[in-house]
Each structure stands twice: as C-alpha cells, then as structure tokens.
Enzyme design. Structure first.
Site, short mmCIF file in Angstrom:
data_model
loop_
_atom_site.label_atom_id
_atom_site.label_comp_id
_atom_site.label_asym_id
_atom_site.label_seq_id
_atom_site.Cartn_x
_atom_site.Cartn_y
_atom_site.Cartn_z
N ARG A 15 0.31 6.82 7.33
CA ARG A 15 0.43 6.84 5.86
C ARG A 15 -0.04 8.18 5.29
NH1 ARG A 15 1.47 1.67 3.95
NH2 ARG A 15 0.54 -0.06 5.09
N ASP A 20 7.73 2.78 -2.62
CA ASP A 20 7.86 3.86 -1.64
C ASP A 20 9.30 3.97 -1.12
OD1 ASP A 20 7.72 1.43 -0.31
OD2 ASP A 20 6.13 2.01 1.07
N VAL A 36 11.16 5.71 8.67
CA VAL A 36 10.38 6.88 8.27
C VAL A 36 8.91 6.51 7.99
CG1 VAL A 36 12.30 8.24 7.37
CG2 VAL A 36 11.17 6.58 5.87
N ASP A 68 14.89 -0.72 1.10
CA ASP A 68 15.59 -0.85 2.36
C ASP A 68 16.63 -1.97 2.19
OD1 ASP A 68 15.91 -0.38 5.16
OD2 ASP A 68 14.54 -2.01 5.64
N LYS A 117 0.82 -1.20 0.00
CA LYS A 117 0.00 0.00 0.00
C LYS A 117 0.86 1.25 0.00
CE LYS A 117 -3.03 -2.39 3.27
NZ LYS A 117 -3.36 -2.49 4.70
N GLY A 118 2.12 1.10 0.40
CA GLY A 118 2.98 2.25 0.65
C GLY A 118 3.16 3.21 -0.51
P1 IMP Z 1 13.02 -4.27 1.71
O1 IMP Z 1 12.55 -5.56 1.13
O2 IMP Z 1 13.81 -4.49 2.98
O3 IMP Z 1 13.76 -3.38 0.74
O4 IMP Z 1 11.76 -3.53 2.25
C1 IMP Z 1 11.01 -2.72 1.51
C2 IMP Z 1 9.70 -2.45 2.23
O5 IMP Z 1 9.89 -2.34 3.63
C3 IMP Z 1 9.13 -1.13 1.80
O6 IMP Z 1 8.32 -1.27 0.66
C4 IMP Z 1 8.36 -0.71 3.02
O7 IMP Z 1 7.06 -1.27 2.99
C5 IMP Z 1 9.11 -1.30 4.18
N1 IMP Z 1 10.01 -0.31 4.81
C6 IMP Z 1 11.36 -0.27 4.76
N2 IMP Z 1 11.86 0.76 5.44
C7 IMP Z 1 10.79 1.43 5.91
C8 IMP Z 1 10.66 2.65 6.68
O8 IMP Z 1 11.62 3.34 7.07
N3 IMP Z 1 9.38 3.02 6.97
C9 IMP Z 1 8.28 2.32 6.57
N4 IMP Z 1 8.37 1.19 5.84
C10 IMP Z 1 9.61 0.75 5.52
MG MG Z 2 6.29 -1.13 0.44
#
Ligand code: IMP
Ligand code: MG
Length: 179
Positions: free
Chosen positions: A163, A98, A151, A101, A41-42
């Site tokens: 959100r 969004d 964040v 990470d 949803k982000g």
């Molecule tokens: P990744 O697979 O670790 O790259 O995670 C990506 C997902 O983690 C993003 O689409 C977000 O939904 C969530 N996420 C990562 N960091 C944050 C943050 O700082 N705030 C909120 N959601 C986050």
């Molecule tokens: Mg996301």
C-alpha cells in the site's frame, strides 16, 4: 506465492493527475462545502492527496467496505465493517475510491448512500478497469483507466502489502513456490 512489482504509473504522473482532478472538483463545487467519503483502506493515500489540493471547504468521513479477501478476485459479497460517523443528508458527497473493478462494491454503496438523501452524490476514483465491469456504475471523476491487470501501490494492496508504494505498480505472480 512470490510476486514482482513493476511501475505502471509513476509518482509524478499520479501527482499531476490528482492535481487536475482537484481543480475539476473545486471548480464544480465552487462556493459549496463537500464531504469526502474515503473508502478504507485503499483510498487513504488518494483521499489525502486529493483533499490537500482542493480549494473548497471539505469535511472528511471514513467507511470501511470490503468485497475482497486476500485474493485477487471479487467475492461479490459487500460487507460494511465501519459506517460513516456523520449524516450525509442534504450534503454534497463525493465517494473517494482507489479502484473500480467489477463495480460490485460501488454500485452497492452508491445505492445505499442515495437512500440517506445527500444533496449531491458523486463518485471519484483514482483507477478504473472498465473491461472488468459486471455491475453498472456512473463514475464522475476518473484518474486513469487501466487494463485488466492487478495493481498495487498508492493505497492498493496485494494481501495487505505494497500500500505504501508511492506509484502504481503491476503485480507479476512468479508461481507457487514457498516465500
Ligand atoms: P469491485 O467491487 O470488483 O469493483 O472491487 C473494488 C475493490 O476491489 C477495490 O476497492 C479494491 O479494494 C479491490 N481491487 C480491485 N482491483 C484491484 C487491483 O488491481 N489491486 C488491488 N485491489 C483491487
Ligand atoms: Mg477498495
């Protein structure tokens, strides 16, 4: 846990940056149609704001992927709970995310979408935390690179909250006392 939010990137700065990103995308795909793939949803807020500023024809599709529960750490498990409605074969596809990470979600998703044979596949993210990367992902359009801070706002949540904030805020956790 209680939390306090402070502004990291103002609404004005986000708007300005999205306008610049839309110009870059419109220039790259001039004369073509692109499919915007919004990762729910982000990315909903970012996708809408970006889409409104694109000057090329776009279609939109939605996918729901999660690698996070209500916590702030990645589980490493990527689950697709809603897939695209339309085929992306032979199309110009831009994934709209969004935040990147660890990169786990997007590296998985990019590989999966490549097997569906799009004409082009790009990745566009509002935020990037490069210092947190575990899996390599090639990002084509980045709004802002940020430090390793959790964040919220502009679609991003903490335990499904915040959100709707019109800016990007940093969450400060104030301890474990009752809400
Ligand atoms: P990744 O697979 O670790 O790259 O995670 C990506 C997902 O983690 C993003 O689409 C977000 O939904 C969530 N996420 C990562 N960091 C944050 C943050 O700082 N705030 C909120 N959601 C986050
Ligand atoms: Mg996301």
């Amino acid at each position: 846990m209680k939390e306090k939010i402070s502004i990291l990137i103002s609404e004005e700065r986000v708007d300005k940056r999205i306008r610049e990103m839309a110009e870059a995308i419109s220039a790259e795909f001039e004369g073509e149609t692109v499919v915007l793939v919004c990762i729910l949803k982000g990315s909903v807020f970012f996708t809408c704001e970006l889409a409104k500023r694109l000057t090329i024809p776009v279609t939109m599709d939605f996918m729901c992927v999660s690698s996070y529960g209500d916590e702030t750490k990645s589980s490493g498990i990527v689950r697709i709970s809603k897939d695209l409605d339309q085929s992306v074969e032979g199309k110009n596809v831009i994934i709209i995310e969004d935040i990147i990470d660890s990169g786990r979600t997007l590296s998985y998703l990019m590989e999966m979408l490549k097997t569906r044979k799009p004409k082009t596949l790009r990745l566009c993210t509002l935020l990037d935390k490069p210092s947190r990367r575990v899996m390599d992902v090639a990002v084509d359009y980045t709004g802002f690179e940020i430090e390793d801070k959790f964040v919220v706002g502009y679609g991003l949540d903490y335990a499904q909250k915040y959100r709707n904030l019109p800016y990007i805020g940093v969450v400060e956790f104030l301890g474990d006392e009752d809400e």
